[in-house]
Design an enzyme around this catalytic site. Structure first.
Site, PDB file in Angstrom:
ATOM      1  CB  CYS B  33      -0.920   0.050   1.209  1.00  0.00           C
ATOM      2  SG  CYS B  33      -2.031  -1.325   1.299  1.00  0.00           S
ATOM      3  CG  ASP B  35       1.117   4.893   3.678  1.00  0.00           C
ATOM      4  OD1 ASP B  35       1.966   5.797   3.753  1.00  0.00           O
ATOM      5  OD2 ASP B  35       0.081   4.983   2.992  1.00  0.00           O
ATOM      6  CB  CYS B  58       2.299   9.746   1.341  1.00  0.00           C
ATOM      7  SG  CYS B  58       0.887   9.483   2.412  1.00  0.00           S
ATOM      8  CB  CYS B 102      -4.037   4.282   2.247  1.00  0.00           C
ATOM      9  SG  CYS B 102      -3.947   5.925   1.548  1.00  0.00           S
TER      10      CYS B 102
END
Lengths: 395, 136
Positions: B33, B35, B58, B102
């Site tokens: 994903c 993360d 991110c 997410c």
């Protein structure tokens, strides 16, 4: 802070020389080109001259082969849907690749809902389609092959001329999305041998909101937009005269100055890639090392995530883009990088820097320094980097 | 797209690092994903006396990890357990909608770290194990 723009594959600034020739068509020459009076005829004349110029610059046999559209995406839609619906009696099979732009992929997916079948060809680790794979995929139900000339993300340039021969041996139509290559690398329609080709003005320092589709004489096409008789009844709607004039001027400048710009960009690109590789460890170049667009640099930094690199770059005045899921608006990273065999985590750590005319070597040196520092900072924070470092120590 | 608070925590993240003799370590997310958040806690008298994080992800993932560590440092376990992902996002002045699922998992990682602490602590008090390490 000085801004450094490194996203020329997304869009380019309109060249002031282009803006200049467009301006009269917003005010003085505003007439509807369909009008028979003088104001209308002046607009019509500007479109005709632009069409002839574009046809000549691309090497088309006839100026009527150029259809102006509202964008590169529209040109792709018109090419694929247009051929599909016009040739429904002949077959229902379309061949494309897994790394196309969404304008092509989503048009194909849409057609699948209406009884068309689509083959999405795989690519190798460089993002290259194998010409023989195209031959093998063609059946007696195939009506169209659509493959991009160069990929917008990783910059890989496909052997379109070679594939074109194979497709035509089988009597099938061939479309290429050349949005990234027109005005960027040498391109001649006769050499490419395609039946349809899409282009977009804002990728070569022209205005946004205008594109074109080359349609080889004799190619049957259904229209997407119904209405008036503009663009040989293939694209209704009052023409974007200023945009069309701008497109033609931008193409003229891009092609006239191509050789000089091209060699400079290739030199900058290779210099930049080498600098990154020598200064930062665990960097991977995505795409083909030589068969790639002049200004395209696409790299993955292992153990870090692309969006966070972009944020660091932006804070330091640098604009770039990423193949990470966080920037695509979906949960998956770039379909192009995944198709090339990258793992999800490496694909998440990819960024694209596309160099353009106005960039300097000094800017690239600065960007390299920012990346070196930024990647190191993010790796310090990354549990993946920590785990890797531990593993390597224990070996 | 991001609030000033997110950019502040992204640019100057608080409590980055690891705790070598942590009483609990918790992880949330996965690399597919994009993360992964790992939280380390040091507990004394049912209170979080130290907390560190390591995050791959991110801007939102890094900022949520950072602000979470500030929110719970010095708090009791009971107080820290009440902190939700939503509260973390609110403390940052909100996150873009697509980041809520997410990239907003810091509280999950913390709760796992506290669970790990509790497990080892229970074992310790029961006298069945001589190791209090919860690092898997």
């Amino acid at each position: 802070m000085e801004r450094i723009y490194l996203d020329h594959a997304a869009t380019t600034p309109t060249d002031p020389r282009v803006v200049e020739v467009m301006l009269p068509y917003f005010t003085e020459v505003f007439g509807n080109p369909s009008g028979i009076y003088q104001e209308g005829r002046a607009g019509k004349k500007a479109i005709d001259e632009s069409r002839e110029k574009v046809a000549r610059l691309l090497g088309a046999a006839d100026f009527r082969e150029i259809i102006f559209t509202g964008s590169g995406s529209e040109a792709d839609n018109l090419a694929i849907s247009g051929v599909a619906w016009a040739n429904r009696g002949k077959g229902n099979h379309i061949i494309t690749s897994s790394i196309e732009h969404h304008a092509v992929l989503n048009t194909c997916k849409h057609l699948e809902k209406y009884g068309f079948t689509v083959t999405y060809l795989p690519v190798d680790k460089y993002g290259m389609v194998a010409p023989e794979a195209v031959r093998e995929a063609i059946t007696d139900r195939t009506i169209l092959v659509s493959l991009m000339h160069a990929n917008n993300e990783v910059g890989t340039v496909q052997p379109i001329a070679e594939i074109s021969k194979i497709v035509h041996e089988k009597g099938v139509l061939f479309h290429t999305d050349a949005v990234q290559t027109v005005g960027s690398i040498p391109l001649h329609l006769k050499e490419l041998g395609v039946d349809l080709l899409s282009l977009s003005a804002h990728k070569f320092y022209g205005p946004k909101g205008v594109g074109a589709l080359y349609v080889k004489k004799g190619t049957r096409l259904s229209r997407l937009i119904h209405g008036g008789a503009q663009e040989r009844q293939l694209r209704a709607g009052t023409e974007n005269v200023a945009g069309i004039v701008g497109l033609a001027k931008a193409l003229e400048l891009a092609i006239t100055e191509l050789e000089e710009n091209n060699s400079r960009l290739v030199e900058f690109r290779d210099y930049f890639i080498n600098e990154l590789m020598s200064r930062i460890d665990r960097v991977k170049l995505n795409g083909h090392p030589t068969k790639r667009l002049p200004g395209n640099v696409n790299v993955s930094f292992e153990f870090v995530e692309g969006e966070s690199i972009l944020l660091i770059l932006d804070l330091k005045g640098i604009a770039a883009s990423s193949g990470s899921a966080c920037t695509s608006g979906s949960l998956d990273p770039s379909h192009v990088l995944l198709a090339m065999g990258l793992s999800h985590e490496v694909a998440h750590g990819s960024i694209r820097l596309s160099i353009g005319r106005e960039n300097t070597k000094t800017q690239l040196d600065y960007v390299c320094g920012v990346l070196e520092e930024g990647v190191a900072r993010l790796r310090e924070m990354s549990p993946l980097y920590q785990a890797r470092a531990r593993k390597e120590r224990s070996v | 797209m991001y609030t000033e608070a997110v950019m502040d925590h992204f640019s100057n993240p608080r409590n980055v690092g690891e705790i070598k003799d942590a009483d609990g370590v918790g992880e949330a997310g996965n690399p597919v994903c994009g993360d992964i958040m790992r939280i380390y806690v040091k507990i004394e008298d049912q209170r979080i006396v130290d907390i560190k994080f390591k995050t791959f992800g991110c801007g939102a993932a890094i900022a949520t990890s950072s602000i979470l560590t500030e929110m719970v440092k010095g708090k009791t376990i009971a107080e820290a357990e009440k902190v939700t992902n939503r509260a973390v996002a609110e403390a940052l002045g909100g996150l873009p909608p697509h980041k809520m699922h997410c990239s907003n998992l810091a509280a999950d990682a913390l709760h796992k770290a506290l669970d790990a602490y509790r497990q080892s602590h229970l074992q310790f008090t029961a006298g069945e194990a001589d190791s209090s390490s919860a690092i898997g």
